[in-house]
Design an enzyme around this catalytic site. Structure first.
Site, short mmCIF file in Angstrom:
data_model
loop_
_atom_site.label_atom_id
_atom_site.label_comp_id
_atom_site.label_asym_id
_atom_site.label_seq_id
_atom_site.Cartn_x
_atom_site.Cartn_y
_atom_site.Cartn_z
CB SER A 1 -64.48 -4.74 95.25
OG SER A 1 -65.68 -5.10 95.73
CB ILE A 2 -59.40 -4.01 96.65
CG1 ILE A 2 -59.28 -3.07 97.96
CG2 ILE A 2 -57.66 -4.10 96.05
CD1 ILE A 2 -58.39 -3.37 98.86
CE1 TYR B 1 -58.27 -6.26 108.96
CE2 TYR B 1 -56.25 -7.32 109.69
CZ TYR B 1 -57.31 -6.96 108.75
OH TYR B 1 -56.99 -7.34 107.22
CE LYS C 1 -56.17 -9.58 104.94
NZ LYS C 1 -56.86 -10.20 103.47
N1 LIG Z 1 -60.26 -2.43 102.15
C1 LIG Z 1 -59.21 -2.39 103.06
O1 LIG Z 1 -58.99 -1.76 103.59
C2 LIG Z 1 -58.48 -3.48 102.73
C3 LIG Z 1 -56.98 -3.34 103.16
C4 LIG Z 1 -56.11 -4.25 103.07
C5 LIG Z 1 -56.22 -5.43 102.33
N2 LIG Z 1 -57.68 -5.83 102.11
C6 LIG Z 1 -58.03 -7.01 101.53
O2 LIG Z 1 -58.52 -6.74 100.26
C7 LIG Z 1 -59.43 -8.13 99.93
C8 LIG Z 1 -60.57 -7.67 99.07
O3 LIG Z 1 -61.44 -7.07 100.27
P1 LIG Z 1 -61.96 -5.56 99.89
O4 LIG Z 1 -61.66 -4.47 100.88
O5 LIG Z 1 -61.82 -5.12 98.55
O6 LIG Z 1 -63.64 -5.82 100.16
P2 LIG Z 1 -64.88 -6.36 99.37
O7 LIG Z 1 -66.13 -6.93 100.43
O8 LIG Z 1 -65.17 -5.63 98.16
O9 LIG Z 1 -64.07 -8.03 98.78
C9 LIG Z 1 -64.27 -9.03 99.63
C10 LIG Z 1 -64.48 -10.12 98.82
O10 LIG Z 1 -64.40 -11.46 99.59
C11 LIG Z 1 -65.33 -12.12 98.80
N3 LIG Z 1 -65.65 -13.46 99.66
C12 LIG Z 1 -65.87 -13.45 100.99
N4 LIG Z 1 -65.96 -14.82 101.41
C13 LIG Z 1 -66.01 -15.59 100.08
C14 LIG Z 1 -66.12 -16.95 99.87
N5 LIG Z 1 -66.48 -17.68 100.82
N6 LIG Z 1 -66.03 -17.35 98.42
C15 LIG Z 1 -65.59 -16.47 97.50
N7 LIG Z 1 -65.66 -15.15 97.79
C16 LIG Z 1 -65.60 -14.77 99.07
C17 LIG Z 1 -66.49 -11.26 98.77
O11 LIG Z 1 -67.42 -12.04 97.75
C18 LIG Z 1 -65.97 -9.94 98.37
O12 LIG Z 1 -66.13 -9.86 96.89
C19 LIG Z 1 -59.48 -8.72 101.17
O13 LIG Z 1 -58.41 -9.87 101.46
C20 LIG Z 1 -59.42 -7.63 102.21
O14 LIG Z 1 -59.00 -8.34 103.49
C21 LIG Z 1 -58.61 -4.78 102.03
#
Ligand SMILES: NC(=O)c1ccc[n+]([C@@H]2O[C@H](COP(=O)([O-])OP(=O)(O)OC[C@H]3O[C@@H](n4cnc5c(N)ncnc54)[C@H](O)[C@@H]3O)[C@@H](O)[C@H]2O)c1
Length: 261
Positions: A17-18, A154, A161
């Site tokens: 996860s980020i 997407y 977003k």
């Molecule tokens: N991975 C990428 O390429 C990327 C790029 C830019 C932005 N992001 C953004 O970074 C953020 C983290 O995503 P990630 O890529 O680390 O993936 P990830 O799957 O590790 O994290 C997403 C998180 O959202 C949580 N979540 C979803 N629905 C939820 C709810 N109802 N209640 C509480 N938590 C909830 C999940 O439990 C999970 O921990 C997101 O907003 C994603 O859009 C990701």
């Protein structure tokens, strides 16, 4: 950079996860952390990460439910008198929305869910944390380039977003007088659980590495370091901003001149 500061971290699903990269960097810079997790299913994976970072507090919070948010913040308030900020690293859209032609696949329900979980939840968490936020606190969210440019698959997440980025600016305007800053990081693609829900994500990674000025994608650690900076007093003059951590991809329209016949 973050000594004697307390932060709530959301969105930790596993070590990829980020939020994991963010938590590691913030802890390395001295922050004390509390994790909010979506439901019990995630606990087994995130407990070892929390242990490693010395975080004792893990609290369930499903952001789709006001009751769950209220319950979580009541519990936080009983453990911590005040906090220095919150990281919102949450995004979701049903998988059928993230595959195929935008006009064909987007539904009212998919649209609502994507916007509710991926954008409104930032407002909801800002509201819930407000009574606990210190002056000079910082709120941070994670966004993606799909907010301002279209790309395959997407789909409705791009719209969510865009809403999240507007949310960042409106929260910044609303909370600025209290000294609270609100920012977003626009991260380049990283292989995580959420990202694997987007069809053909793998080819996105290749395209990024080919076109980005740095010739590669970014790591969660690199995003984490910028997050730690934006949440620290070193960034005291920055609010309402979208900061790109994407190896420069968004700045480049073409990486090589196409060969002519
Ligand atoms: N991975 C990428 O390429 C990327 C790029 C830019 C932005 N992001 C953004 O970074 C953020 C983290 O995503 P990630 O890529 O680390 O993936 P990830 O799957 O590790 O994290 C997403 C998180 O959202 C949580 N979540 C979803 N629905 C939820 C709810 N109802 N209640 C509480 N938590 C909830 C999940 O439990 C999970 O921990 C997101 O907003 C994603 O859009 C990701």
């Amino acid at each position: 950079m973050l000594n004697n500061k307390k932060f709530i971290i959301t969105g930790l699903a596993n070590k990829f996860s980020i939020a994991s990269g963010i938590a590691k960097s913030m802890a390395a810079h001295g922050a004390e952390l509390l994790f909010l997790y979506q439901n019990e299913r995630f606990l087994k994976k995130i407990k070892p990460i929390a242990d490693e970072l010395g975080a004792e507090l893990l609290i369930e919070c499903d952001v789709s439910s006001d009751k769950s948010i209220d319950r979580a913040f009541k519990e936080i308030g009983s453990k911590w008198e005040n906090i220095d900020g919150l990281v919102h690293s949450i995004g979701f859209a049903p998988s059928d929305q993230l595959e195929g032609d935008f006009t064909e696949v987007t539904t009212r329900e998919g649209f609502q869910i994507a916007h509710d979980i991926s954008s409104y939840s930032f407002t909801a968490l800002a509201k819930a944390s407000l009574p606990l936020l210190n002056k000079n606190a910082a709120l941070l969210t994670l966004t993606y380039l799909g907010s301002i440019q279209s790309l395959p698959n997407y789909n409705v997440m791009g719209l969510a977003k865009a809403s999240l980025e507007a949310n960042t600016r409106f929260l910044a305007a609303s909370l600025g007088k209290r000294g609270i800053r609100v920012n977003a990081i626009s991260a380049g693609p990283i292989k995580t659980l959420a990202a694997s829900g987007v069809k053909d994500f793998r080819s996105m990674l290749t395209e990024y590495a080919d076109r980005a000025p740095l010739g590669r994608t970014v790591t969660t650690e690199e995003v984490g370091n910028v997050a730690a900076f934006l949440c620290s007093d070193l960034a005291s003059g920055i609010t309402g901003e979208i900061t790109y951590v994407d190896a420069g991809f968004n700045t480049s329209a073409m990486s090589t001149i196409p060969k002519t016949e």
